[in-house]
Write an enzyme that holds these catalytic residues in place. Structure first.
Site, short mmCIF file in Angstrom:
data_model
loop_
_atom_site.label_atom_id
_atom_site.label_comp_id
_atom_site.label_asym_id
_atom_site.label_seq_id
_atom_site.Cartn_x
_atom_site.Cartn_y
_atom_site.Cartn_z
N THR A 46 114.73 18.97 103.84
CA THR A 46 116.17 18.69 103.81
C THR A 46 116.82 19.05 102.49
O THR A 46 118.01 19.35 102.45
CB THR A 46 116.42 17.20 104.09
N GLU A 109 113.20 18.84 110.71
CA GLU A 109 113.55 18.63 109.31
C GLU A 109 112.68 17.52 108.73
O GLU A 109 112.48 16.49 109.36
CB GLU A 109 115.02 18.25 109.16
N HIS A 147 110.69 27.84 107.72
CA HIS A 147 111.98 28.51 107.61
C HIS A 147 111.86 29.75 106.74
O HIS A 147 112.45 30.80 107.02
CB HIS A 147 113.00 27.53 107.04
N ASP A 157 112.15 26.80 102.33
CA ASP A 157 111.56 25.60 102.91
C ASP A 157 110.60 25.95 104.05
O ASP A 157 110.77 26.99 104.69
CB ASP A 157 112.65 24.63 103.40
#
Length: 237
Positions: A46, A109, A147, A157
């Protein structure tokens, strides 16, 4: 021998107990396009100050971002978008040449700034969530990506602290190769292997190398080295 930080099998947390997410709906979603259904899982961090701040952001229509799930550092699990719907978590990028990753994936997430380790309660819930989500949609381990894998240079991330080898050990992510260092360690060969692995090829050499290292060798730096080939070679020859 297991890598440092990976527990012995008898200590691996059970992944079969059903997860029970807290339903916290986000308005930021839509239908999956062109009849697509989930065939990928994309992991994120996050990069915010706590899970509540991230939950607020992911459910705020002004920001037009969301994910299917959010896992807090303490293991609290929220679901914001139904798995059948298209959450807005991935953005521009591709995997194995396929674009519109949002329509092809489920986004998870993790409450983490990217600078500290992922705590065990969070990882235990992630293990269980992945196990059950992969079974529901027949998603193979090599279709669980970060990601940064699908968007090299644009995203970093889940970051260098994420324990990919833990997921590999549990068969919740694709196994890395363990061949000896190759005799021909050219950038051309590296790019071929990386593209075969699924990474987008339409970035410069330095960016591509950084993305692969984030996944497999986050401690590495400097120019391309024979060791950068090892995670890629045995699977994609």
């Amino acid at each position: 021998m297991l890598a440092a930080g990976i527990p012995a099998r008898s200590a691996v947390p059970l992944t079969t107990n059903p997860v029970s997410p807290i339903w916290h709906p986000s308005p930021n979603f839509g239908p999956r396009r062109d009849g697509l259904m989930p065939s990928l899982i994309v992991l994120h961090y996050t990069a915010m100050n706590g899970a509540q701040a991230a939950l607020h952001r992911l459910c705020d229509p002004a920001y037009e971002v969301s994910a299917h799930y959010l896992i807090g550092a303490d293991g609290t699990l929220w679901q914001m978008v139904d798995e059948k719907d298209r959450a807005w978590h991935a953005g521009a990028g591709s995997w194995h040449g396929q674009t519109d990753i949002n329509s092809r994936s489920i986004g998870i997430e993790l409450d983490n700034t990217g600078t500290h380790p992922f705590p065990e309660p969070q990882l235990t819930v992630l293990d269980r969530l992945l196990t059950q989500t992969m079974a529901r949609w027949s998603i193979s381990p090599d279709r669980v990506i970060g990601h940064s894998d699908m968007a090299p240079g644009r995203k970093i991330d889940p970051g260098p602290r994420f324990p990919w080898q833990r997921l590999e050990y549990l068969n919740l992510a694709g196994q890395r190769g363990r061949n000896n260092d190759p005799q021909c360690a050219s950038m051309r060969t590296f790019r071929t292997l990386v593209e075969n692995a699924g990474f987008p090829p339409d970035v410069d050499d330095e960016t591509l190398l950084a993305a692969v290292r984030l996944r497999y060798r986050p401690w590495a730096n400097g120019p391309l080295a024979p060791a950068d080939f090892v995670p890629l070679t045995s699977k994609f020859r």
